[in-house]
Design an enzyme around this catalytic site. Structure first.
Site, mmCIF file in Angstrom:
data_model
loop_
_atom_site.group_PDB
_atom_site.id
_atom_site.type_symbol
_atom_site.label_atom_id
_atom_site.label_comp_id
_atom_site.label_asym_id
_atom_site.label_seq_id
_atom_site.Cartn_x
_atom_site.Cartn_y
_atom_site.Cartn_z
ATOM 1 N N ARG A 185 49.118 62.832 26.689
ATOM 2 C CA ARG A 185 47.963 63.350 27.420
ATOM 3 C C ARG A 185 48.322 63.652 28.873
ATOM 4 O O ARG A 185 47.515 64.182 29.605
ATOM 5 C CB ARG A 185 46.918 62.265 27.516
ATOM 6 N N LYS A 223 41.039 68.727 17.263
ATOM 7 C CA LYS A 223 42.346 68.117 16.973
ATOM 8 C C LYS A 223 42.244 67.104 15.838
ATOM 9 O O LYS A 223 43.028 67.125 14.900
ATOM 10 C CB LYS A 223 42.894 67.352 18.199
ATOM 11 N N ARG A 281 29.466 58.923 19.258
ATOM 12 C CA ARG A 281 30.399 58.262 20.170
ATOM 13 C C ARG A 281 29.795 58.162 21.566
ATOM 14 O O ARG A 281 29.164 59.102 22.034
ATOM 15 C CB ARG A 281 31.689 59.080 20.238
ATOM 16 N N ARG A 321 28.556 65.866 16.979
ATOM 17 C CA ARG A 321 29.587 65.088 16.272
ATOM 18 C C ARG A 321 29.066 63.706 15.872
ATOM 19 O O ARG A 321 28.321 63.067 16.587
ATOM 20 C CB ARG A 321 30.807 64.897 17.169
ATOM 21 N N ARG A 337 35.303 64.503 30.839
ATOM 22 C CA ARG A 337 36.473 64.572 29.937
ATOM 23 C C ARG A 337 37.139 65.944 30.032
ATOM 24 O O ARG A 337 38.363 66.054 29.992
ATOM 25 C CB ARG A 337 36.042 64.284 28.485
HETATM 26 P P1 AP5 Z 1 37.060 66.773 16.611
HETATM 27 O O1 AP5 Z 1 38.017 67.162 15.552
HETATM 28 O O2 AP5 Z 1 36.462 65.425 16.537
HETATM 29 O O3 AP5 Z 1 37.679 67.072 18.043
HETATM 30 P P2 AP5 Z 1 38.873 66.425 18.833
HETATM 31 O O4 AP5 Z 1 39.633 67.527 19.467
HETATM 32 O O5 AP5 Z 1 39.629 65.450 17.995
HETATM 33 O O6 AP5 Z 1 38.014 65.696 19.939
HETATM 34 P P3 AP5 Z 1 38.029 64.263 20.555
HETATM 35 O O7 AP5 Z 1 36.710 64.147 21.302
HETATM 36 O O8 AP5 Z 1 38.293 63.196 19.542
HETATM 37 O O9 AP5 Z 1 39.181 64.371 21.545
HETATM 38 P P4 AP5 Z 1 39.396 63.594 22.804
HETATM 39 O O10 AP5 Z 1 40.704 64.178 23.125
HETATM 40 O O11 AP5 Z 1 38.404 63.634 23.906
HETATM 41 O O12 AP5 Z 1 39.233 62.078 22.340
HETATM 42 P P5 AP5 Z 1 40.245 60.935 21.883
HETATM 43 O O13 AP5 Z 1 39.588 60.215 20.768
HETATM 44 O O14 AP5 Z 1 41.641 61.446 21.684
HETATM 45 O O15 AP5 Z 1 35.910 67.890 16.643
HETATM 46 C C1 AP5 Z 1 34.784 67.774 17.496
HETATM 47 C C2 AP5 Z 1 33.512 68.120 16.749
HETATM 48 O O16 AP5 Z 1 33.496 69.509 16.431
HETATM 49 C C3 AP5 Z 1 33.370 67.386 15.422
HETATM 50 O O17 AP5 Z 1 32.032 67.080 15.239
HETATM 51 C C4 AP5 Z 1 33.862 68.394 14.391
HETATM 52 O O18 AP5 Z 1 33.289 68.203 13.115
HETATM 53 C C5 AP5 Z 1 33.411 69.714 15.018
HETATM 54 N N1 AP5 Z 1 34.335 70.800 14.701
HETATM 55 C C6 AP5 Z 1 35.684 70.725 14.593
HETATM 56 N N2 AP5 Z 1 36.194 71.932 14.290
HETATM 57 C C7 AP5 Z 1 35.140 72.799 14.253
HETATM 58 C C8 AP5 Z 1 35.007 74.193 14.003
HETATM 59 N N3 AP5 Z 1 36.068 74.964 13.741
HETATM 60 N N4 AP5 Z 1 33.789 74.728 14.054
HETATM 61 C C9 AP5 Z 1 32.706 73.973 14.312
HETATM 62 N N5 AP5 Z 1 32.755 72.639 14.551
HETATM 63 C C10 AP5 Z 1 33.945 72.066 14.512
HETATM 64 O O19 AP5 Z 1 40.268 60.024 23.200
HETATM 65 C C11 AP5 Z 1 39.134 59.309 23.632
HETATM 66 C C12 AP5 Z 1 39.472 58.602 24.941
HETATM 67 O O20 AP5 Z 1 40.554 57.680 24.716
HETATM 68 C C13 AP5 Z 1 39.987 59.519 26.062
HETATM 69 O O21 AP5 Z 1 38.941 60.093 26.805
HETATM 70 C C14 AP5 Z 1 40.828 58.519 26.884
HETATM 71 O O22 AP5 Z 1 40.022 57.700 27.704
HETATM 72 C C15 AP5 Z 1 41.461 57.650 25.801
HETATM 73 N N6 AP5 Z 1 42.781 58.139 25.371
HETATM 74 C C16 AP5 Z 1 43.118 58.564 24.115
HETATM 75 N N7 AP5 Z 1 44.405 58.939 24.083
HETATM 76 C C17 AP5 Z 1 44.891 58.748 25.330
HETATM 77 C C18 AP5 Z 1 46.167 58.958 25.929
HETATM 78 N N8 AP5 Z 1 47.204 59.445 25.220
HETATM 79 N N9 AP5 Z 1 46.313 58.657 27.257
HETATM 80 C C19 AP5 Z 1 45.294 58.149 27.966
HETATM 81 N N10 AP5 Z 1 44.063 57.926 27.468
HETATM 82 C C20 AP5 Z 1 43.859 58.224 26.156
#
Ligand code: AP5
Length: 212
Positions: A88, A13, A156, A123, A167
């Protein structure tokens, strides 16, 4: 245009939100990045959020909805935005609707749980600006240094294998029901995440109407 990017942790994402943001010149709003910044700065809600984030659980709806409301009130959001990681939960989606916000499209990036574990172990993220890299699939030009701001790239804390499992469970229990929620509203489109970032990007840009 107002877009939501939906998908399991590590589905890509954040990577795709950055691309769409550049292509459509609208800001990427990542609640994860905002929360990590708050944790780093030790603010009140950062302290409250840290425990849940480190354990792979969701931060409370109340905190996240408050953050989102403040962020979308900023002037750079006038022409639209990409919500990366919000909503979420169904209550978060209902809060968005209660704010009178009409979303144009919800784009799901789908990747199987099996692939996610290898992606997250490779990552690296910039500790200054939050840009995301992968040691194999999307390396920064200089190892350990962010291409965008020269900040340091780090692993991270919640990318450890045990926390990734939690997660994923949180995602399936609490976030995946949003597919039904937005599907019924006719807003959902699913893109299958490909093995190469550039291949996913082509599909994503097509889905948002940009010819790459
Ligand atoms: P990346 O693009 O970083 O993936 P992502 O889907 O953004 O993953 P996140 O881990 O950031 O999502 P998340 O939803 O767990 O975390 P968030 O920060 O929102 O890609 C992942 C890796 O794969 C990278 O290394 C990338 O380079 C690689 N990659 C990408 N595309 C690829 C491809 N096609 N082929 C190969 N490799 C590829 O949230 C973190 C925490 O915050 C949550 O756990 C929660 O505690 C809190 N939080 C955030 N938002 C909320 C909310 N709305 N409500 C409640 N808690 C929340």
């Amino acid at each position: 245009m107002k877009l939501i990017l939906l998908g399991a942790p590590g589905a890509g994402k954040g990577t795709q939100a950055e691309v769409i943001s550049d292509a459509l010149k609208i800001p990427q709003i990542s609640t994860g990045n905002i929360l990590r910044e708050a944790v780093k700065n030790g603010t009140d809600f950062g302290l409250k959020a840290k425990e849940a984030m480190d354990a792979g659980k969701l931060v409370s709806d109340e905190i996240v909805i408050g953050i989102l409301k403040d962020r979308i009130a900023e002037s750079d959001c006038e022409n639209g935005y990409i919500l990366d990681g919000f909503p979420r939960t169904v209550p978060q989606a209902e809060a968005l609707s209660a704010m009178g916000i009409s979303i144009d499209k919800v784009l799901e990036v789908y990747v199987s749980d099996e692939k996610i574990e290898s992606r997250l172990s490779g990552r690296r993220v910039c500790e200054s600006c939050g840009a995301s890299y992968h040691i194999e699939f999307k390396p920064s030009k200089v190892d350990g240094v962010c291409d965008k701001c020269d900040g340091k790239t780090i692993i991270r804390k919640d990318d450890s294998p045990e926390v990734v499992k939690d997660r994923l469970k949180t995602y399936h229990d609490q976030t995946a029901p949003l597919k039904d929620y937005y599907g019924k509203l006719g807003k959902l489109e699913t893109v299958i995440g490909q093995d190469e970032v550039a291949d996913t990007t082509k599909l994503v840009l097509k889905a948002v109407g940009v010819n790459g």
